[in-house]
Design a protein around this motif. Structure first.
Motif, PDB file in Angstrom:
ATOM      1  N   LYS A 181       0.845  -1.191   0.000  1.00 17.97           N
ATOM      2  CA  LYS A 181       0.000   0.000   0.000  1.00 17.97           C
ATOM      3  C   LYS A 181       0.886   1.249   0.000  1.00 17.97           C
ATOM      4  O   LYS A 181       1.988   1.238   0.538  1.00 17.97           O
ATOM      5  N   PRO A 182       0.397   2.346  -0.550  1.00 19.94           N
ATOM      6  CA  PRO A 182       1.190   3.583  -0.522  1.00 19.94           C
ATOM      7  C   PRO A 182       1.356   4.108   0.899  1.00 19.94           C
ATOM      8  O   PRO A 182       0.642   3.703   1.809  1.00 19.94           O
ATOM      9  N   GLU A 183       2.265   5.007   1.031  1.00 17.79           N
ATOM     10  CA  GLU A 183       2.673   5.519   2.329  1.00 17.79           C
ATOM     11  C   GLU A 183       1.507   6.057   3.158  1.00 17.79           C
ATOM     12  O   GLU A 183       1.404   5.808   4.338  1.00 17.79           O
ATOM     13  N   PHE A 184       0.602   6.814   2.508  1.00 13.73           N
ATOM     14  CA  PHE A 184      -0.424   7.531   3.272  1.00 13.73           C
ATOM     15  C   PHE A 184      -1.441   6.614   3.942  1.00 13.73           C
ATOM     16  O   PHE A 184      -2.302   7.045   4.642  1.00 13.73           O
ATOM     17  N   PHE A 185      -1.325   5.331   3.732  1.00 16.98           N
ATOM     18  CA  PHE A 185      -2.250   4.416   4.374  1.00 16.98           C
ATOM     19  C   PHE A 185      -2.063   4.364   5.872  1.00 16.98           C
ATOM     20  O   PHE A 185      -2.890   3.860   6.588  1.00 16.98           O
ATOM     21  N   ARG A 186      -0.957   4.808   6.327  1.00 17.28           N
ATOM     22  CA  ARG A 186      -0.667   4.640   7.746  1.00 17.28           C
ATOM     23  C   ARG A 186      -1.110   5.840   8.561  1.00 17.28           C
ATOM     24  O   ARG A 186      -1.054   5.830   9.764  1.00 17.28           O
ATOM     25  N   SER A 187      -1.526   6.898   7.922  1.00 22.51           N
ATOM     26  CA  SER A 187      -1.667   8.122   8.695  1.00 22.51           C
ATOM     27  C   SER A 187      -2.917   8.175   9.562  1.00 22.51           C
ATOM     28  O   SER A 187      -3.021   9.036  10.404  1.00 22.51           O
ATOM     29  N   GLU A 188      -3.848   7.292   9.416  1.00 21.56           N
ATOM     30  CA  GLU A 188      -4.996   7.267  10.333  1.00 21.56           C
ATOM     31  C   GLU A 188      -4.490   7.004  11.744  1.00 21.56           C
ATOM     32  O   GLU A 188      -4.953   7.579  12.720  1.00 21.56           O
ATOM     33  N   ARG A 189      -3.482   6.114  11.801  1.00 21.80           N
ATOM     34  CA  ARG A 189      -2.867   5.813  13.090  1.00 21.80           C
ATOM     35  C   ARG A 189      -2.226   7.075  13.675  1.00 21.80           C
ATOM     36  O   ARG A 189      -2.340   7.369  14.863  1.00 21.80           O
ATOM     37  N   GLN A 190      -1.596   7.823  12.775  1.00 28.36           N
ATOM     38  CA  GLN A 190      -0.939   9.061  13.206  1.00 28.36           C
ATOM     39  C   GLN A 190      -1.974  10.042  13.759  1.00 28.36           C
ATOM     40  O   GLN A 190      -1.744  10.689  14.779  1.00 28.36           O
ATOM     41  N   ILE A 191      -3.095  10.118  13.099  1.00 26.49           N
ATOM     42  CA  ILE A 191      -4.150  11.040  13.541  1.00 26.49           C
ATOM     43  C   ILE A 191      -4.636  10.649  14.933  1.00 26.49           C
ATOM     44  O   ILE A 191      -4.845  11.481  15.796  1.00 26.49           O
ATOM     45  N   ILE A 192      -4.764   9.325  15.161  1.00 21.99           N
ATOM     46  CA  ILE A 192      -5.204   8.864  16.479  1.00 21.99           C
ATOM     47  C   ILE A 192      -4.182   9.273  17.549  1.00 21.99           C
ATOM     48  O   ILE A 192      -4.526   9.829  18.594  1.00 21.99           O
ATOM     49  N   LEU A 193      -2.920   9.024  17.224  1.00 23.87           N
ATOM     50  CA  LEU A 193      -1.873   9.357  18.199  1.00 23.87           C
ATOM     51  C   LEU A 193      -1.879  10.853  18.493  1.00 23.87           C
ATOM     52  O   LEU A 193      -1.785  11.280  19.645  1.00 23.87           O
ATOM     53  N   ASP A 194      -2.051  11.651  17.427  1.00 26.05           N
ATOM     54  CA  ASP A 194      -2.082  13.104  17.600  1.00 26.05           C
ATOM     55  C   ASP A 194      -3.274  13.528  18.436  1.00 26.05           C
ATOM     56  O   ASP A 194      -3.164  14.412  19.296  1.00 26.05           O
ATOM     57  N   SER A 195      -4.419  12.912  18.165  1.00 26.59           N
ATOM     58  CA  SER A 195      -5.622  13.268  18.914  1.00 26.59           C
ATOM     59  C   SER A 195      -5.421  12.973  20.386  1.00 26.59           C
ATOM     60  O   SER A 195      -5.809  13.764  21.252  1.00 26.59           O
ATOM     61  N   GLU A 196      -4.833  11.818  20.674  1.00 28.81           N
ATOM     62  CA  GLU A 196      -4.623  11.447  22.068  1.00 28.81           C
ATOM     63  C   GLU A 196      -3.662  12.405  22.755  1.00 28.81           C
ATOM     64  O   GLU A 196      -3.847  12.786  23.914  1.00 28.81           O
ATOM     65  N   ARG A 197      -2.634  12.791  21.971  1.00 28.26           N
ATOM     66  CA  ARG A 197      -1.685  13.716  22.552  1.00 28.26           C
ATOM     67  C   ARG A 197      -2.345  15.068  22.826  1.00 28.26           C
ATOM     68  O   ARG A 197      -2.145  15.687  23.865  1.00 28.26           O
ATOM     69  N   LEU A 198      -3.167  15.482  21.888  1.00 28.09           N
ATOM     70  CA  LEU A 198      -3.880  16.748  22.041  1.00 28.09           C
ATOM     71  C   LEU A 198      -4.745  16.721  23.300  1.00 28.09           C
ATOM     72  O   LEU A 198      -4.804  17.688  24.060  1.00 28.09           O
ATOM     73  N   LEU A 199      -5.397  15.600  23.522  1.00 32.49           N
ATOM     74  CA  LEU A 199      -6.255  15.469  24.686  1.00 32.49           C
ATOM     75  C   LEU A 199      -5.436  15.541  25.966  1.00 32.49           C
ATOM     76  O   LEU A 199      -5.826  16.140  26.966  1.00 32.49           O
ATOM     77  N   LYS A 200      -4.264  14.899  25.913  1.00 37.38           N
ATOM     78  CA  LYS A 200      -3.410  14.872  27.093  1.00 37.38           C
ATOM     79  C   LYS A 200      -2.907  16.277  27.429  1.00 37.38           C
ATOM     80  O   LYS A 200      -2.802  16.661  28.576  1.00 37.38           O
ATOM     81  N   GLU A 201      -2.628  17.040  26.342  1.00 34.69           N
ATOM     82  CA  GLU A 201      -2.050  18.359  26.558  1.00 34.69           C
ATOM     83  C   GLU A 201      -3.101  19.460  26.688  1.00 34.69           C
ATOM     84  O   GLU A 201      -2.765  20.631  26.761  1.00 34.69           O
ATOM     85  N   LYS A 202      -4.347  19.037  26.679  1.00 36.02           N
ATOM     86  CA  LYS A 202      -5.442  20.012  26.656  1.00 36.02           C
ATOM     87  C   LYS A 202      -5.335  21.046  27.781  1.00 36.02           C
ATOM     88  O   LYS A 202      -5.524  22.248  27.578  1.00 36.02           O
ATOM     89  N   ASP A 203      -4.953  20.559  28.953  1.00 37.98           N
ATOM     90  CA  ASP A 203      -4.920  21.438  30.112  1.00 37.98           C
ATOM     91  C   ASP A 203      -3.741  22.413  30.073  1.00 37.98           C
ATOM     92  O   ASP A 203      -3.781  23.483  30.672  1.00 37.98           O
TER      93      ASP A 203
END
Lengths: 710, 605
Positions: free
Chosen positions: A414-436
Motif C-alpha cells: 500500500k502507498p505511504e499515506f495508508f498509515r496516517s490514520e494511526r498518526q491522527i489517532i496518536l495526535d488526537s490522544e496527545r492533544l487530549l493529554k495536553e489540553k490542560d
C-alpha cells in the motif's frame, strides 16, 4: 292576578321540565362514559368491575357541574318562549314585572298574552333534542363496549369474564357415582412450592398440582365391607373406615402422575375419574439487553446494562448472573469466574421479577481486548433451575490495532499515506493529554489542523473509489507532463487532462465487498472530521479507531498466501493403468433380513373398522370384542398419560365392550374421535399398480402393433 | 313363465276347491235352494280365481278418448297437475296418494302397461329409476321433469387406496339458494376437511384427507346450509396394506443416494438386492429380505425375479450386450420398470433416447422446492445441480421444481415403464430427518415404474349408488366364473358375449352397509347406500334415465297412430271382490235361514 299567577306557575313547570331534561342528559352521558371507559379498563387492564360505578358517579357529577342546569331562570325560559311562539308578541317578559310597575299599555298587552302563555305546552320539543342525542351516544358506547369485551382476547382465568367461563365449564360435567355413595369430600393440599391454600371439592375428578396430597372422604348410605380406589387399573388403595358404622371412609395419597381411577365398593367398580396433574414449569428468562454479542469500541463507556425479565408459574427464589472473564490471547488465555447477584430481593417469592443490573467492566478487572461471557440462572420455589444462553461482551483492543507488526514486516503493497490514520489517532490522544497545558485557541487550532489531516486522508482514500476530489491532493509535483522526456508525447498529456469517465467507477479495481468496506471507512472518517471540527477530539477518537480497524481489516484481506510447490509427480504409464491382477480380490456379499417395525397402533387402526360396523341398540359379538380388546388396552395407556382427552373415550369403549349393554351411538362416536386423535398419519410406502384383467388382450394388441410398425 | 305357472296353479287350486265344495253341497241333507247354492259356490270360486289372476278383455277403442295417463313421481310441482285434470292420474308413492286422494295408487308399474287403454304416459316429477322403467314394457312416455335446483351434481373418490395415500373427494355442487353452502368431510366423528360453495353458483369442490386407519371405513359428506344439514352421503372406501416389492439396484460406485434408498426400502420390509461396482469386474452385493443370488451376470432370469430396477446410467450401460437385450425384453415384454438415475454419461442407448437433458444457464446453486405431479403442495427445497430434463412428446413429467425445471419424467417402453431422474441428492432429506418428503418423492417414482401386478380376478360394481330399492349389477373379470354368493343368496353368472372374461351378476340387496360377494377365490366388499343418502344424485340419475327412456320410446304422433285399435283392458278386481262377498253372504244367509227353519220346526213339534 289569579291568571297571572297561573301563567307564572306554568312557566315554572316549563323550567322544571327543562331542568329534568338536562339532568337526564347528564345521567345518560355519564352512563355512556362509564360503560365505554369501564369496558376498556376491564378488558385491557383487567381492572375490577368496582371501578365502573365510581367512574359513573364522577362523570355524572362532572357533567352536572359543567352544565349547571339549575342556573336557568324564568327570564331565560320566557325569552325562549318569545323566540318560538309568535303569539306571545315578544311580551312574555312582562310576566316577571311586578303588577304595580306595569303601565297601562303593558297591562293590556299582558292580559292579551297571558292566555296564550298558559296554553304553551310544558313538554317543549326543543328540550328533548339533547336528550335524544345523549341516548344515541349511550347506545353507541354500549355497542362499542360490548364489542370491546367480546373481541379483545382474554386469557382464561385472568379477568372476571374468564373466571365465569371456567366456572361454568366446571359445573357442566356431571359425574356418575355409585349408588351407595352419598357424598365425597376431596381435600387437595397443594405442595408448599405453589404457595396455594388447601381446597376441597365434592367431585371425584381431580385437577391437582404435581406432588399435591389428596385425601378422599367417602360417605355411604349403608354399611359396606370394603372401599378402595383402583388407580390406572393397577394400583389399589384401600380406604379406612373412620366411624363405627363403616359408613365414612378415608384415605390420603400423593399425586405425581396423571392417570385415572375408579372407586371400588364391595367389588363394584364405578366410572373412571380423571386425575390431571399440573406440572411446575421451570422459570423463563428473557434478556432484553444487551445483544447476544456486544462489542464495546474504544471511547465508549466500558459497562454493560443487563436487563432481563424472569417469570415462573408459582414463584422464584433467586437468580444469579454467572460471568466469566477471558483475558489474554493465544495460548495465554486465562479465565476467571464471577457470580454476580441479581441485585433484587426474592423474598416475596413472586412469580415475576424484572432484573436490572449495571456491570462495570473495569470492576471485573477487564482491560481492552478482554471478553466477558455471562448467563443468567434462575431458581423457582420447586428448586427447578433454568439458564439462558451465553452472552458475550468484548472490549476492543486499541493497543493491538496500533501495532505495526504486520505492516512493517510483510511486503507493503500500500502507498505511504495508508498509515496516517494511526498518526491522527496518536495526535488526537496527545492533544487530549495536553489540553490542560495549552490555551483554548491553541487547542482549537490543533483540533482543526487534525480535521484537515483527516480530510486529506479521506480524499486520498476517496480516490480509490473514484470519488471526485475538490483539489488535486497528493498529486506529485514532478508529474509526467513536466518531464522533459515526455515532450511532445500526446498520450501523456491526454492522460493528464482528459476525463476518463468511462472507467472512473472501477478506478481501484476493487471487489464490491472491499469497496463497501472502503466506503464504510470513509464514513467513519467523515464523522471523525466532524467531531474534530467541533473541537471534540474525545468524541472523534471513537470514529478514528473504527476507521483504523476497518482499514486494518482491508489490509489483511488483500494479503494472499501462496505456498511454495516443489512436488513433481512421476509421469503415468498409460499402458499399465487399470491392468493390475485383481483375481485374488473377492467380491463381498452381504445378506440380512430386516423385519419392518411392528406398528404399535395397529390395534387402534383395526378397531375403527369394527366401530363403524356397530349399530346402536345391539350388543357386541365375541369376535368384535376380540378385536376391540387390544384397542382398549392401547386406549387405557393413552388415558393414563392424558386423562383429559382420552378418559371419556375409554369409559365409552368399556360400556361398548360390556356384553349385556346396548351400544349407544354417542359412545361409538366418542371412541372414534379418540382413535382419530391418537393415531398419527400412516407413512407412505410405494406400491405397484394393478393391470386390468383382459386375458392377454392388450398384450396381443401390443404385439400386433409392433408387427405392423416393422 | 312365472306368470303362466301362477295362473295354472291358481286355476288348479280353484278347480279343486270348487269340486270339493260342490261335492259337499250335494252331500248336504238339506237340498233346499240347491240350484242357487251351487250357483253361489261357482260364483265364489270364480271370483276367488279372478282376484288372484288379472282378467282382461280385448276391445276396439278409438285413438282419442282416455289413451293418456299421468304418473306422478316424487318431486313434482303441484301446479303442473292442473293441466292433466281430466286424465287418469297414477302414483306409486303412498305419500302423494295421501295428499291427493283421487290419484290412483299402484303397487306395480306393470299394471299401467298391462292396461292397454293407455297409449301414452306423462311422467311428472323426478321420473323413475332404470329398474322401474323396465317395468313399463316399452310404453311411450313424455317426461316433464322439474328443474334441478340444489345439491351435489357429481361426486367421485378413490374408493380403494393404499396405506398413506390421500382420500380425495371431488365433485361439483349446484347452489341456487341465497345461502352459502358448506361441504364437510366427516370421518370417525371428526371434521376432516371442508369447502364452501358461494350462493347462486355451480362450483367444483375437492376435499382431501389422509386416512389414519386401515381396512374398510365409511366417511360422510355433509351438506350444511347455515346450521342445518341439508343432505348427506356415505363415502365408503378401503385402505389396503401395501405388498412389498422386489427391487434390484445397480450402481457404478457405492454412493449415498443408493445407500439411503436401500435402507429406506429395507426397513419397510421390501426385498432389495444391491450391486455396486468397486473395481473392474468386482462388485459388492447386498441382499436384504431375500435369498442371495448371483448378480455377476444380469440375465433375463435374474431380472424376472424383480419388479423394479434402479440404476445409474453408467451402471446400466456397463452391462454386456446380450444382457442389455435381455433387459430390453424384460421391460418391453414382461413389464419390468426401470428408474434411471442420470449422470454425465453421454450416449444414445434406448434407455436414454426418450430423455434429453439440458443444463441451466449460469451457475445456479440455490435450492428450490420440489413439486410432485398432481400434488399442489411443494416438498422441501433441494439443490439439483445444473442438469434437468428437456420436455418433449412421449414423456410424462413426474417431478419438477418451482423454477419449472423438469427433474424426473417417465415414458412407456412396451409393457414396462422407464423413469428418468436427475435427482441425485435426495439423501440430504433423509439425513436431515425429513423422512416424509423423502418417502413421498421415492414412492411417487417407484409407484410409477414398478411392474404392475396382474390380478387373477377383479370385481366391480357397475351400478351407481347401489341401494336396497333396485337390483345391483356386479361385474367379475376372471378367466372362469362360478356361482357367486352374497350373504345367503346364490347368484348365477351372465357372461358378456363380446368380452368372454367379463361376467355379470344381478343382486337385490337386503340390507344397507358393507356386503361381501364371493365367487370361488374372488371376494369383494362393496357398499349399499341408504335410501336417504345422496338425494340429489339419485334425483339427477332418475331424471337422466327417464329422459333417455322417453327419447328412445317417443310418443307416436296422431298421424301415424291408427284411429281404431285393439286394446286389452284390465277388469278391476273390485268386481271380483263384490261377487265373492255376495256369493258368500248368500251362502251364509241361506245356511242361517235353513237352521232357523229346522229349529222353528223342532219347536213346533
Amino acid at each position: 292576578m289569579d291568571k297571572q299567577g297561573a301563567a307564572y306557575q306554568h312557566i315554572g313547570r316549563i323550567r322544571r321540565f327543562y331542568i329534568g331534561c338536562r339532568f337526564a342528559v347528564c345521567l345518560l352521558l355519564a352512563l355512556s362514559a362509564a360503560s365505554l371507559l369501564g369496558a376498556a379498563l376491564v378488558t385491557l387492564f383487567s381492572v375490577s368491575l368496582l371501578w365502573v360505578p365510581i367512574l359513573f358517579l364522577s362523570a355524572f357529577i362532572g357533567q352536572l357541574l359543567y352544565q349547571k342546569p339549575w342556573i336557568i331562570n324564568y327570564e331565560a325560559i320566557l325569552n325562549f318562549l318569545n323566540l318560538h311562539y309568535p303569539d306571545l308578541q315578544e311580551s312574555g317578559n312582562l310576566l316577571l314585572k311586578k303588577h304595580d310597575e306595569l303601565n297601562l299599555l303593558e297591562r293590556l298587552q299582558l292580559s292579551k298574552v297571558e292566555e296564550s302563555l298558559t296554553n304553551t305546552p310544558v313538554r317543549q320539543k326543543q328540550f328533548l333534542k339533547p336528550l335524544k342525542q345523549a341516548g344515541l351516544v349511550l347506545a353507541t358506547s354500549l355497542v362499542v363496549g360490548a364489542l370491546l369485551i367480546t373481541l379483545v382476547h382474554r386469557k382464561p382465568g385472568t379477568g372476571l369474564l374468564g373466571a365465569v367461563q371456567q366456572a361454568s365449564k366446571e359445573s357442566k360435567t356431571t359425574e356418575k357415582i355409585l349408588p351407595q355413595i352419598t357424598g365425597v369430600k376431596l381435600t387437595i393440599t397443594p405442595p408448599a412450592y405453589t404457595g396455594k391454600a388447601k381446597r376441597t371439592q365434592d367431585k371425584f375428578a381431580i385437577e391437582a398440582e404435581e406432588g399435591a396430597a389428596i385425601s378422599w372422604e367417602i360417605s355411604t348410605n349403608t354399611t359396606v365391607k370394603q372401599v378402595s380406589l383402583l388407580l390406572n387399573n393397577k394400583q389399589n388403595i384401600r380406604l379406612k373406615a373412620i366411624d363405627a358404622d363403616k359408613q365414612t371412609w378415608k384415605v390420603q395419597a400423593t399425586v405425581n402422575q396423571p392417570g385415572f381411577y375408579q372407586v371400588n365398593i364391595d367389588g363394584k367398580l364405578s366410572d373412571l375419574y380423571a386425575i390431571q396433574v399440573m406440572h411446575d414449569l421451570p422459570p423463563v428468562i428473557y434478556i432484553k439487553t444487551p445483544q447476544p454479542y456486544t462489542y464495546i469500541d474504544a471511547g465508549e463507556a466500558q459497562q454493560v446494562n443487563i436487563r432481563a425479565a424472569i417469570n415462573d408459574d408459582y414463584g422464584l427464589t433467586g437468580a444469579l448472573i454467572f460471568a466469566t472473564v477471558a483475558k489474554g490471547s493465544g495460548e495465554a488465555v486465562k479465565f476467571k469466574d464471577y457470580k454476580l447477584d441479581a441485585g433484587i430481593s426474592f423474598d416475596g417469592h413472586k412469580p415475576n421479577y424484572d432484573l436490572q443490573k449495571l456491570v462495570k467492566l473495569p470492576a471485573l478487572n477487564m482491560e481492552p481486548g478482554d471478553e466477558l461471557y455471562f448467563y443468567i440462572q434462575a431458581t423457582d420455589t420447586h428448586q427447578q433451575q433454568s439458564r439462558t444462553d451465553v452472552y458475550t461482551v468484548s472490549i476492543q483492543d486499541t493497543a493491538k490495532l496500533l501495532i505495526m507488526d504486520g505492516i512493517v514486516t510483510g511486503t507493503d503493497q500500500k502507498p505511504e499515506f495508508f498509515r496516517s490514520e494511526r498518526q491522527i489517532i496518536l495526535d488526537s490522544e496527545r492533544l487530549l493529554k495536553e489540553k490542560d497545558s495549552i490555551s483554548v485557541v491553541q487547542f482549537k487550532n490543533r483540533s482543526n489542523d487534525l480535521a484537515t489531516d483527516q480530510k486529506l486522508l479521506r480524499l486520498r482514500y476517496g480516490k480509490f473509489l473514484g470519488e471526485e476530489s475538490e483539489s488535486d491532493i497528493g498529486g506529485d509535483d514532478n508529474n509526467a507532463v513536466s518531464d522533459i522526456n515526455n515532450f511532445g508525447n500526446a498520450d501523456v498529456i491526454k492522460d493528464q487532462y482528459t476525463d476518463k469517465h468511462d472507467n472512473a467507477e472501477d478506478a481501484g479495481f476493487f471487489e464490491p465487498g472491499q469497496k463497501a468496506q472502503l466506503k464504510a471507512t470513509l464514513t467513519e472518517m467523515w464523522k471523525a472530521e466532524l467531531q474534530l471540527r467541533l473541537y471534540k477530539p474525545q468524541d472523534a477518537l471513537a470514529f478514528e479507531y473504527k476507521a483504523l480497524r476497518l482499514l486494518k481489516d482491508l489490509q489483511q484481506k488483500s494479503r494472499v498466501y501462496v505456498a511454495k510447490t516443489s512436488y513433481n509427480p512421476p509421469p503415468l504409464k498409460l499402458e499399465k493403468r487399470l491392468s493390475g491382477d485383481l483375481s485374488p480380490i473377492k467380491s463381498t456379499s452381504l445378506k440380512q433380513d430386516i423385519k419392518p417395525e411392528a406398528d404399535q397402533l395397529e390395534s387402534l387402526r383395526k378397531a375403527a373398522e369394527i366401530l363403524s360396523q356397530l349399530k346402536a341398540g345391539t350388543s357386541i359379538s365375541a369376535q368384535q370384542q376380540q378385536i376391540l380388546n387390544p384397542a382398549n388396552r392401547q386406549l387405557s395407556i393413552r388415558a393414563a398419560a392424558e386423562p383429559g382427552s382420552y378418559l371419556a373415550a375409554m369409559n365409552a369403549l368399556n360400556s361398548i365392550l360390556s356384553p349385556n349393554k346396548k351400544i349407544k351411538q354417542s359412545d361409538v362416536i366418542l371412541v372414534q374421535r379418540a382413535i382419530q386423535k391418537a393415531l398419527h398419519a400412516a407413512a407412505k410406502t410405494p406400491a405397484a399398480g394393478q393391470n386390468s384383467l383382459d386375458m392377454g388382450l392388450s398384450q396381443q394388441y401390443f404385439k400386433n402393433l409392433n408387427r405392423s410398425g416393422q | 313363465m312365472m306368470q303362466n305357472n301362477w295362473n295354472i296353479l291358481v286355476l288348479g287350486i280353484c278347480l279343486a276347491v270348487g269340486i270339493a265344495v260342490l261335492l259337499q253341497e250335494f252331500r248336504r241333507d238339506k237340498k233346499r235352494l240347491l240350484g242357487w247354492r251351487i250357483l253361489a259356490v261357482i260364483v265364489a270360486v270364480v271370483a276367488l280365481a279372478c282376484i288372484a289372476i288379472p282378467v282382461s278383455y280385448q276391445t276396439e277403442i278409438s285413438g282419442s278418448g282416455q289413451s293418456e295417463a299421468v304418473l306422478i313421481t316424487d318431486g313434482f310441482n303441484p301446479d303442473s297437475l292442473s293441466i292433466y285434470k281430466n286424465i287418469k292420474q297414477f302414483t306409486t308413492d303412498d305419500k302423494i296418494k295421501a295428499r291427493y286422494p283421487n290419484v290412483v295408487l299402484l303397487d306395480e308399474l306393470n299394471s299401467i302397461s298391462v292396461d292397454s287403454g293407455i297409449i301414452q304416459l306423462h311422467i311428472l316429477g323426478d321420473g323413475l329409476s332404470e329398474y322401474e322403467l323396465s317395468q313399463l314394457n316399452k310404453l311411450s312416455i313424455s317426461f316433464h321433469p322439474e328443474q334441478f335446483k340444489q345439491g351435489v351434481t357429481a361426486v367421485n373418490w378413490n374408493a380403494r387406496i393404499k396405506t398413506g395415500d390421500q382420500l380425495q373427494v371431488q365433485g361439483t355442487y349446484k347452489n341456487s339458494s341465497p345461502n352459502k353452502i358448506k361441504l364437510l368431510l366427516e370421518g370417525l366423528g371428526t371434521s376432516l376437511d371442508s369447502a364452501f360453495i358461494k350462493p347462486g353458483a355451480t362450483a367444483a369442490f375437492e376435499l382431501k384427507n389422509t386416512p389414519k386407519i386401515s381396512g374398510k371405513a365409511v366417511y360422510r359428506l355433509l351438506t350444511i346450509s347455515g346450521t342445518d344439514t341439508v343432505d348427506h352421503g356415505s363415502i365408503p372406501f378401503r385402505v389396503d396394506n401395501t405388498t412389498p416389492l422386489k427391487v434390484l439396484m445397480l450402481t457404478s460406485s457405492p454412493d449415498f443416494e443408493s445407500r439411503f434408498l436401500k435402507n429406506w426400502l429395507s426397513e419397510k420390509g421390501y426385498a432389495v438386492a444391491l450391486r455396486s461396482t468397486i473395481s473392474k469386474d468386482k462388485f459388492r452385493t447386498e441382499f436384504i429380505n431375500m435369498p442371495a443370488i448371483s448378480l455377476e451376470n444380469i440375465s433375463g432370469a435374474v431380472l424376472d425375479k424383480f419388479d423394479l430396477l434402479i440404476g445409474d446410467l453408467s451402471a446400466l450401460k456397463a452391462i454386456s450386450p446380450q444382457n442389455s437385450s435381455a433387459l430390453k425384453t424384460a421391460v418391453t415384454q414382461n413389464g419390468l420398470g426401470v428408474i434411471i438415475r442420470a449422470d454425465s454419461t453421454a450416449g444414445n442407448s434406448w434407455l436414454q433416447s426418450s430423455f434429453k437433458t439440458q443444463s441451466s444457464q449460469g451457475r445456479d446453486t440455490l435450492a428450490y422446492p420440489i413439486l410432485l405431479q398432481g400434488n399442489q403442495q411443494p416438498l422441501a427445497a433441494l439443490t439439483t445441480g445444473q442438469f434437468f430434463i428437456k420436455f418433449k412428446d412421449g414423456i410424462q413429467p413426474l417431478v419438477t421444481n418451482t423454477r419449472g425445471h423438469l427433474l424426473a419424467a417417465t415414458s412407456l417402453a412396451g409393457n414396462g415403464k422407464l423413469v428418468y431422474s436427475v435427482i441425485n441428492n435426495s439423501f440430504s432429506w433423509a439425513l436431515s430427518g425429513n423422512k416424509v418428503d423423502y418417502a413421498k418423492l421415492w414412492s411417487a417414482l417407484i409407484q410409477q415404474a414398478a411392474r404392475k401386478a396382474l390380478p387373477a380376478e377383479s370385481w366391480d360394481v357397475t351400478t351407481d349408488l347401489p341401494s336396497v330399492s333396485s337390483p345391483v349389477d356386479l361385474q367379475l373379470k376372471s378367466t372362469n366364473a362360478t356361482i357367486a354368493t352374497v350373504g345367503e343368496a346364490d347368484l348365477s353368472p351372465n357372461q358378456n358375449p363380446l368380452l368372454p372374461f367379463e361376467y355379470h351378476y344381478q343382486y337385490r340387496p337386503k340390507t344397507t352397509g358393507w356386503q361381501l360377494i364371493k365367487a370361488g377365490n374372488a371376494t369383494n366388499w362393496w357398499y349399499v347406500y341408504g335410501d336417504d343418502e345422496w338425494q340429489s344424485l339419485r334425483k339427477l340419475k332418475k331424471q337422466a334415465d327417464t329422459r333417455r327412456y322417453s327419447i328412445s320410446h317417443p310418443h307416436a304422433t296422431g298421424v301415424t297412430k291408427p284411429l281404431q285399435k285393439k286394446a286389452t283392458i284390465l277388469v278391476s278386481k273390485i268386481y271380483a271382490y263384490i261377487l265373492l262377498l255376495l256369493a258368500c253372504t248368500f251362502l251364509w244367509a241361506e245356511a242361517k235361514a235353513a237352521g232357523a227353519a229346522t229349529t222353528s220346526r223342532k219347536g213346533q213339534l
